[in-house]
Motif scaffolding. Structure first.
Motif, PDB file in Angstrom:
ATOM      1  N   GLU A   1       0.818  -1.219   0.000  1.00  0.00           N
ATOM      2  CA  GLU A   1       0.000   0.000   0.000  1.00  0.00           C
ATOM      3  C   GLU A   1       0.854   1.273   0.000  1.00  0.00           C
ATOM      4  OE1 GLU A   1      -2.853  -0.405  -0.789  1.00  0.00           O
ATOM      5  OE2 GLU A   1      -3.969  -1.881   0.385  1.00  0.00           O
TER       6      GLU A   1
ATOM      7  N   HIS B   1      -2.958   2.499   8.393  1.00  0.00           N
ATOM      8  CA  HIS B   1      -4.082   1.809   7.733  1.00  0.00           C
ATOM      9  C   HIS B   1      -4.387   0.546   8.527  1.00  0.00           C
ATOM     10  CE1 HIS B   1      -6.523  -0.535   5.101  1.00  0.00           C
ATOM     11  NE2 HIS B   1      -5.557  -1.368   4.757  1.00  0.00           N
TER      12      HIS B   1
ATOM     13  N   HIS C   1      -7.651  -2.616   9.446  1.00  0.00           N
ATOM     14  CA  HIS C   1      -8.920  -3.251   9.077  1.00  0.00           C
ATOM     15  C   HIS C   1      -9.781  -3.338  10.336  1.00  0.00           C
ATOM     16  CE1 HIS C   1      -6.878  -5.660   5.550  1.00  0.00           C
ATOM     17  NE2 HIS C   1      -6.783  -4.344   5.412  1.00  0.00           N
TER      18      HIS C   1
ATOM     19  N   HIS D   1     -13.040  -2.015   2.708  1.00  0.00           N
ATOM     20  CA  HIS D   1     -11.652  -2.363   3.041  1.00  0.00           C
ATOM     21  C   HIS D   1     -11.282  -1.902   4.454  1.00  0.00           C
ATOM     22  CE1 HIS D   1      -7.177  -2.278   1.537  1.00  0.00           C
ATOM     23  NE2 HIS D   1      -7.295  -2.772   2.746  1.00  0.00           N
TER      24      HIS D   1
HETATM   25 ZN   LIG Z   1      -5.750  -3.290   3.972  1.00  0.00          ZN
END
Ligand SMILES: [Zn+2]
Ligand SMILES: O=C(O)[C@@H](O)C(=O)COP(=O)(O)O
Length: 211
Positions: free
Chosen positions: A73, A92, A94, A159
């Protein structure tokens, strides 16, 4: 903060996020800038067990210069740095409730996290939904650049959240606050929620600025 200490702090904060269930398996990635580039968690690494000396390092041009191969990413992270001069770290995750909101078809794309408490206004601000692309797709960077640096936090559709901060600890705390507020939003679905009024939000911004 020197690079050695920043690597240690990245491992410590990542371990703390993992221990409290904000990340599972090898989900999520974290980056922070250094004088000559940026550090980012290696691809497929577990946030619960990062080795500070193996964290990936990229130079200012985005070339991998040290450590294990970087998160896929990287395009996403670099887009925040390119459009937000004050940003020094990007997280980032989840995390469950923010990801739930990113999947709900009735989440307002321009206002994913309503201003229901002072702290979410102070730490996170307005949150925009970014259209779905496959994880690791460079177009995620284009989608972030199109926002022209206006949002400190976004939800990647179907996501999960991405949060920027003026330093690593601020970005992690903001990601935690986003997740806790997403939890409240899911818990309160269908109930007559009172949002903070525009004047109350303005007062918070005037008093505390962007932390
Ligand atoms: Zn991810
Ligand atoms: O969801 C994904 O696959 C990525 O966005 C992710 O969270 C982990 O990718 P890596 O950082 O490449 O392990």
């Amino acid at each position: 903060m020197n690079e050695t200490r920043l690597r240690e702090e990245m491992a410590e904060l990542s371990r703390s996020l993992f221990a409290r269930g904000f990340s599972v398996g090898s989900a999520g990635n974290i980056s922070a800038t250094v004088d000559d580039g940026l550090l980012i968690t290696p691809t497929n690494s577990c946030l619960g067990s990062l080795d500070p000396s193996r964290i990936s390092k990229l130079d200012r041009e985005g070339r991998h210069v040290d450590g294990e191969p970087p998160s896929k990413e990287i395009f996403l992270h670099r887009a925040f740095y390119e459009t937000q001069p004050a940003t020094r770290a990007v997280v980032h995750l989840h995390s469950t409730y923010a990801t739930a909101l990113s999947c709900l078809s009735d989440t307002d794309p321009n206002d994913c996290i309503p201003p229901i408490t002072p702290y979410v206004v102070m730490r996170v601000g307005e949150v925009r939904l970014v259209p779905y692309v496959r994880p690791g797709d460079a177009r995620a960077g284009d989608l972030i650049r199109a926002l022209e640096g206006r949002y400190k936090a976004v939800l990647l559709a179907n996501h999960g959240p991405v949060v920027a901060g003026k330093d690593l600890r601020s970005a992690v705390y903001a990601a935690e606050e986003l997740e806790e507020t997403a939890k409240l939003v899911v818990m309160l679905r269908g109930a007559p929620v009172r949002r903070l009024a525009p004047a109350q939000i303005d007062e918070l911004k005037r008093t505390f600025g962007s932390q």
